[in-house]
Enzyme design. Structure first.
Site, PDB file in Angstrom:
ATOM      1  N   CYS A 198      39.242  35.681  42.398  1.00  0.00           N
ATOM      2  CA  CYS A 198      40.630  35.655  42.421  1.00  0.00           C
ATOM      3  C   CYS A 198      41.383  35.145  43.531  1.00  0.00           C
ATOM      4  O   CYS A 198      42.392  35.461  43.657  1.00  0.00           O
ATOM      5  CB  CYS A 198      40.931  37.133  42.228  1.00  0.00           C
ATOM      6  SG  CYS A 198      40.505  37.795  40.443  1.00  0.00           S
ATOM      7  N   ASP A 199      40.591  34.590  44.660  1.00  0.00           N
ATOM      8  CA  ASP A 199      41.119  33.928  45.760  1.00  0.00           C
ATOM      9  C   ASP A 199      40.329  32.799  46.344  1.00  0.00           C
ATOM     10  O   ASP A 199      40.250  32.625  47.708  1.00  0.00           O
ATOM     11  CB  ASP A 199      41.508  35.027  47.024  1.00  0.00           C
ATOM     12  CG  ASP A 199      42.623  34.708  47.924  1.00  0.00           C
ATOM     13  OD1 ASP A 199      43.290  33.760  47.556  1.00  0.00           O
ATOM     14  OD2 ASP A 199      42.364  35.472  48.855  1.00  0.00           O
TER      15      ASP A 199
END
Length: 180
Positions: free
Chosen positions: A43-44
């Site tokens: 997610c990043d």
């Protein structure tokens, strides 16, 4: 982990070679696939969260602090400060409150990373989540072949497919995408 952040190896507007990019993307995709197999999303994914180990050149993904279980709705990246590096690599569903996270979210980020490494630019240049969502939804990114004419047409199509606004329209597997 001893290594150099990919972000420090890519100067503004600098493109990496095809072979170097392929190695980085393949290893990043393998790492993401391993996380996905354990039902974890990064997610990043962005250049600052990728380390290149000295000597071996091995790619290591770091900063799983924003990781989420697959198929969970939760906190979004909607509180990112304007101009944050993360905003240029975040899938659109991560920019809205209670967006649905899935492996497609990391596929989007891997595609944005591929675009950046090959063209020297991020695909969308919005400075806040609203402008990014408009740009992504409007599909305003130039084809990577326009910015890097020697790129194979199949690679450009794969990257653009990974940048689709709708998660269901992106490639199904990060492992398959990395191999291709």
């Amino acid at each position: 982990i001893a290594g150099t952040a990919l972000s420090s190896l890519i100067a503004p507007d600098k493109r990496l070679g095809f072979a170097e990019t392929a190695v980085i993307l393949e290893q990043a995709a393998e790492a993401l696939a391993a996380a996905h197999a354990r039902h974890i999303l990064h997610c990043d994914l962005r250049p600052s969260n990728i380390l290149i180990e000295g000597g071996s050149g091995t790619v290591v993904l770091v900063n799983f602090g924003t990781a989420w279980p697959i198929d969970v709705r939760g906190e979004s990246l909607s509180n990112l400060p304007a101009g944050s590096e993360s905003i240029h690599y975040a899938a659109p569903e991560l920019l809205v409150a209670l967006g649905h996270r899935s492996p497609a979210s990391d596929i989007y980020s891997l595609s944005a990373l591929a675009y950046r490494l090959l063209t020297g630019r991020v695909p969308y240049t919005g400075q806040d989540r609203e402008s990014m969502l408009r740009l992504i939804h409007g599909r305003s990114a130039a084809s990577p072949r326009e910015l890097r004419p020697g790129l194979a047409p199949e690679a450009a199509l794969l990257i653009m497919a990974g940048l689709e606004f709708e998660p269901a329209d992106r490639p199904r597997s990060v492992a398959d995408m990395g191999g291709r």
